[in-house]
Design an enzyme around this catalytic site. Sequence first.
Site, PDB file in Angstrom:
ATOM      1  N   GLY A  36       0.813  -1.218   0.000  1.00  0.00           N
ATOM      2  CA  GLY A  36       0.000   0.000   0.000  1.00  0.00           C
ATOM      3  C   GLY A  36       0.840   1.259   0.000  1.00  0.00           C
ATOM      4  CG  LEU A  89      -2.226  -7.043   0.149  1.00  0.00           C
ATOM      5  CD1 LEU A  89      -1.910  -5.750   0.863  1.00  0.00           C
ATOM      6  CD2 LEU A  89      -1.530  -8.216   0.804  1.00  0.00           C
ATOM      7  CG  ASN A 115       0.978   0.994   4.985  1.00  0.00           C
ATOM      8  OD1 ASN A 115       0.808   1.753   5.938  1.00  0.00           O
ATOM      9  ND2 ASN A 115       0.579   1.318   3.764  1.00  0.00           N
ATOM     10  CB  THR A 136      -8.148  -6.030   1.935  1.00  0.00           C
ATOM     11  OG1 THR A 136      -9.028  -6.325   0.844  1.00  0.00           O
ATOM     12  CG2 THR A 136      -7.081  -5.039   1.482  1.00  0.00           C
ATOM     13  CE1 TYR A 193     -18.189  -6.143   6.783  1.00  0.00           C
ATOM     14  CE2 TYR A 193     -19.824  -4.507   6.110  1.00  0.00           C
ATOM     15  CZ  TYR A 193     -18.498  -4.921   6.188  1.00  0.00           C
ATOM     16  OH  TYR A 193     -17.504  -4.132   5.688  1.00  0.00           O
TER      17      TYR A 193
END
Length: 322
Positions: A36, A89, A115, A136, A193
């Site tokens: 990142g 990712l 990161n 991710t 969620y």
Amino acid sequence: MWPFSRNGASGFSSSSTAEQVTDGIDATGLTAIVTGANSGIGAETARVLALRGVHVIMGVRNINAAQDVKESILKEIPSGKIDVMELDLSSMESVRKFASLFNSSGLPLNILINNAGIFATPFTLSKDNIELQFATNHIGHFLLTNLLLDTMRKTERESKKEGRIVNVSSDGHRFYKYRNGILFDKINDQSSYWSWLAYGQSKLANILHASELSRHFKEDGVNITANSVHPGVIATNIFRHNSVVNGVMNKLARFVVKNVEQGAATTCYVALHPQVSGISGEYFADSNLAKASSQGRDVDLAKKLWDLSMNLTEQNTHSFSS
């Protein structure tokens, strides 16, 4: 950021910048991967590591943005060594491809900075059918780390220099959390969620991951450390999925929010500073040792998360076996 923040035991504070906490450090000869690194604190981390002589590999999803960052850094630091490699990712296929290309490059790996992250996204499943924030922020980094460990071990043995893994977490793991910390049986359950809680869950996972990694390293007698950091509240594009939060952060930025230079400080401190030598399995904030939440220090929770993560990345063939 507050102008009157006090220095901690390290000699640094929340107002310290990444350049300040690495002042005088010569890291020439070291190689680091920063995920990142195309924006925000990732880009600043890459810049400051390059400034200190580190060969930086930017693992990024947005190649064009990363190339712009690279050009900007090299304009400031003509002697800088920076490469850009594609890395998504949220996709295990992409992670495996990145790791395979890096491992076959012959480059050493002294430092891995996990990161990259996303914040409070609407419920979405990744390409691997895992809730996107968990995929991710945690699973991608878990798999990436495992796939790069052989190279890190080889580098540590040959260079006789301590390897360091830094997971960028957040103090959000304390406040935005599900009751049990990790929804092991409901990671992908849309009815359970809540975007902010799912973010906190993924940041708790970053801490538990570093803790369990550290335990494995100590058991194996490997001179590699694994720590997690809270960069501070920073006005970056991580808030892009929440327009209300993004607007508030921009207004508060002058008063309570760190700038990017300050936000990258703790990551750079833990990655490079000799004060951190031999310290592993810890949590840092404001370039000082700090304390994660009780769940962040739960050994059993860390082991359970490790097992879940191994199951979700079972195609991984270059990982710890336990």
